[in-house]
Design a protein around this motif. Structure first.
Motif, mmCIF file in Angstrom:
data_model
loop_
_atom_site.group_PDB
_atom_site.id
_atom_site.type_symbol
_atom_site.label_atom_id
_atom_site.label_comp_id
_atom_site.label_asym_id
_atom_site.label_seq_id
_atom_site.Cartn_x
_atom_site.Cartn_y
_atom_site.Cartn_z
ATOM 1 N N TYR A 176 -4.376 -7.981 -2.963
ATOM 2 C CA TYR A 176 -3.414 -8.108 -1.866
ATOM 3 C C TYR A 176 -2.072 -8.674 -2.328
ATOM 4 O O TYR A 176 -1.011 -8.101 -2.068
ATOM 5 C CB TYR A 176 -4.033 -8.999 -0.787
ATOM 6 C CG TYR A 176 -3.232 -9.163 0.483
ATOM 7 C CD1 TYR A 176 -3.183 -8.155 1.440
ATOM 8 C CD2 TYR A 176 -2.540 -10.349 0.741
ATOM 9 C CE1 TYR A 176 -2.479 -8.319 2.622
ATOM 10 C CE2 TYR A 176 -1.824 -10.522 1.923
ATOM 11 C CZ TYR A 176 -1.800 -9.503 2.852
ATOM 12 O OH TYR A 176 -1.095 -9.674 4.007
ATOM 13 N N THR A 235 -4.630 -4.617 7.807
ATOM 14 C CA THR A 235 -5.066 -4.138 6.490
ATOM 15 C C THR A 235 -5.543 -2.692 6.482
ATOM 16 O O THR A 235 -6.052 -2.222 5.464
ATOM 17 C CB THR A 235 -6.202 -5.037 5.965
ATOM 18 O OG1 THR A 235 -7.293 -5.010 6.904
ATOM 19 C CG2 THR A 235 -5.713 -6.476 5.786
ATOM 20 N N TYR A 273 -6.365 1.317 -1.882
ATOM 21 C CA TYR A 273 -6.057 0.050 -2.537
ATOM 22 C C TYR A 273 -7.116 -0.995 -2.225
ATOM 23 O O TYR A 273 -7.734 -0.978 -1.154
ATOM 24 C CB TYR A 273 -4.677 -0.462 -2.119
ATOM 25 C CG TYR A 273 -3.545 0.391 -2.645
ATOM 26 C CD1 TYR A 273 -3.117 0.263 -3.960
ATOM 27 C CD2 TYR A 273 -2.927 1.340 -1.833
ATOM 28 C CE1 TYR A 273 -2.093 1.059 -4.451
ATOM 29 C CE2 TYR A 273 -1.905 2.143 -2.322
ATOM 30 C CZ TYR A 273 -1.495 1.990 -3.639
ATOM 31 O OH TYR A 273 -0.488 2.777 -4.130
ATOM 32 N N SER A 295 0.815 -1.212 0.000
ATOM 33 C CA SER A 295 0.000 0.000 0.000
ATOM 34 C C SER A 295 0.852 1.267 0.000
ATOM 35 O O SER A 295 0.362 2.355 0.316
ATOM 36 C CB SER A 295 -0.948 0.009 1.213
ATOM 37 O OG SER A 295 -0.216 -0.097 2.425
ATOM 38 N N PHE A 351 -4.738 -0.289 3.452
ATOM 39 C CA PHE A 351 -5.274 -0.474 2.096
ATOM 40 C C PHE A 351 -6.416 0.500 1.804
ATOM 41 O O PHE A 351 -6.339 1.270 0.826
ATOM 42 C CB PHE A 351 -5.682 -1.932 1.885
ATOM 43 C CG PHE A 351 -4.511 -2.866 1.780
ATOM 44 C CD1 PHE A 351 -4.025 -3.260 0.542
ATOM 45 C CD2 PHE A 351 -3.870 -3.334 2.921
ATOM 46 C CE1 PHE A 351 -2.929 -4.105 0.436
ATOM 47 C CE2 PHE A 351 -2.780 -4.183 2.827
ATOM 48 C CZ PHE A 351 -2.306 -4.569 1.581
#
Length: 351
Positions: A133, A120, A128, A89, A123
């Motif tokens: 991933y 996460t 993203y 990311s 992201f």
């Protein structure tokens, strides 16, 4: 990457804050404590100090290179690494520039530890899609290595605008700037690092470590088949030290319990019990919490399994008393490290 000593020991931290303990520590104070911990780690002769990227209230380090730059000014010898940069990311060009700058400021002590990220939050924060991933990481690692290899870069991919013969500056002192790949147990990730000839850091935060041994073999075999010399391999694990084992466990448990159960609730895991926590301290368990003698025994035991080149301990500190953290660092550097290095040095000379 230059020649490594026979065995390296160090620390990594996320700068954890455990608000449930009711302490008054602020992100400002916690970051100052992290710099102080790194200063002591350098003074007692540890080899590596690493900080991890997160984008959460309870982990205040979001830009590892900035924290490491502050540490660089307070230290002289210790290597300075991320643990990890969430490369998927981020922009690999900017990551390279940050760590090239750190390398210049630290007289050649910077390292990048790149990972896909077990958290996460970054992201959606940076726009993203989690469905990408793995492809994000593969592509961005490719670009990071291209920037590392050449001052001028021409590159194109799926997730980032192309680069047409552009220079990337500054260039680091180290050539190449060390890049490690960090994984949590995925065989394909171990193979990918081996094929690229990159050092691998394996985080073991649960289960019996012996079951991860095939990952080390996969990494080394893939590297050999791709024509690379054997890349370094690191074990990264949770732990804490005190003068005796019960004191270490008693000190670390409250913050560890709160941290693991908070994350467990987010991920649907059952609460961690004290008995399960204590079981991890046994020789065949996954944590390195105990007296210096216990930690020495476990590092050497795991070295028989993995033949690794580096061990990094993550202190689950939360709102732990800073004085206890400093004592743990002192014990790791002055009592554990010399014995481990001497024994592994003997093993290497017999091979």
């Amino acid at each position: 990457m230059g020649a490594m000593p026979p065995f390296e020991l160090g620390l990594y931290t996320f700068g954890d804050i455990t608000p449930e303990l009711g302490g008054s520590i602020t992100p400002q104070q916690r970051l100052r404590d992290v710099v102080d911990e790194a200063r002591l780690a350098d003074e007692v002769g540890l080899d590596v100090f690493a900080v991890g990227e997160h984008h959460r209230e309870d982990f205040p380090i979001s830009v590892p290179a900035v924290v490491l730059a502050a540490i660089a000014e307070r230290t002289a010898h210790i290597r300075l690494s991320s643990a990890v940069n969430v490369l998927s990311s981020d922009d690999p060009v900017r990551v390279f520039q940050q760590f090239a700058t750190l390398d210049l400021l630290s007289d050649g002590r910077a390292e990048i530890m790149a990972g896909r990220g077990s958290f996460t939050e970054s992201f959606p924060l940076f726009g993203y899609d989690l469905h990408d991933y793995d492809s994000l990481f593969a592509e961005k690692l490719e670009l990071l290595l291209a920037v590392r290899a050449s001052e001028r870069v021409t590159w194109s991919g799926e997730h980032r605008p192309p680069i047409d013969d552009r220079g990337v500056y500054p260039r680091p002192i180290q050539d190449p700037l060390p890049v490690w790949v960090a994984i949590g147990g995925t065989p394909q990730s171990a193979v990918r690092a081996g094929v690229l000839g990159l050092p691998l850091a394996l985080a073991i935060i649960g289960g019996q470590p012996a079951r991860f041994a095939p990952l080390a073999e996969l990494h080394r075999r893939a590297a050999a088949q791709a024509g690379h010399v054997r890349p370094p391999f690191s074990i990264n694990a949770h732990g804490f030290l005190a003068d005796d084992s019960q004191a270490a466990s008693d000190a670390a448990w409250p913050a560890a319990q709160l941290l693991m159960n908070r994350i467990g609730r987010e991920r649907g895991f059952a609460p961690v019990t004290r008995d399960a926590y204590e079981a991890g301290h046994e020789l065949h368990g996954h944590t390195f919490t105990g007296s210096p003698a216990q930690v020495i025994e476990k590092i050497l035991y795991q070295h028989e399994i993995f033949g690794h080149d580096r061990f990094l301990m993550q202190f689950i500190v939360g709102s732990l008393e800073h004085a206890k953290v400093m004592r743990a660092i002192e014990l790791l550097g002055t009592e554990v490290a010399p014995v481990v290095r001497a024994e592994i040095g003997k093993r290497s000379s017999r091979e």
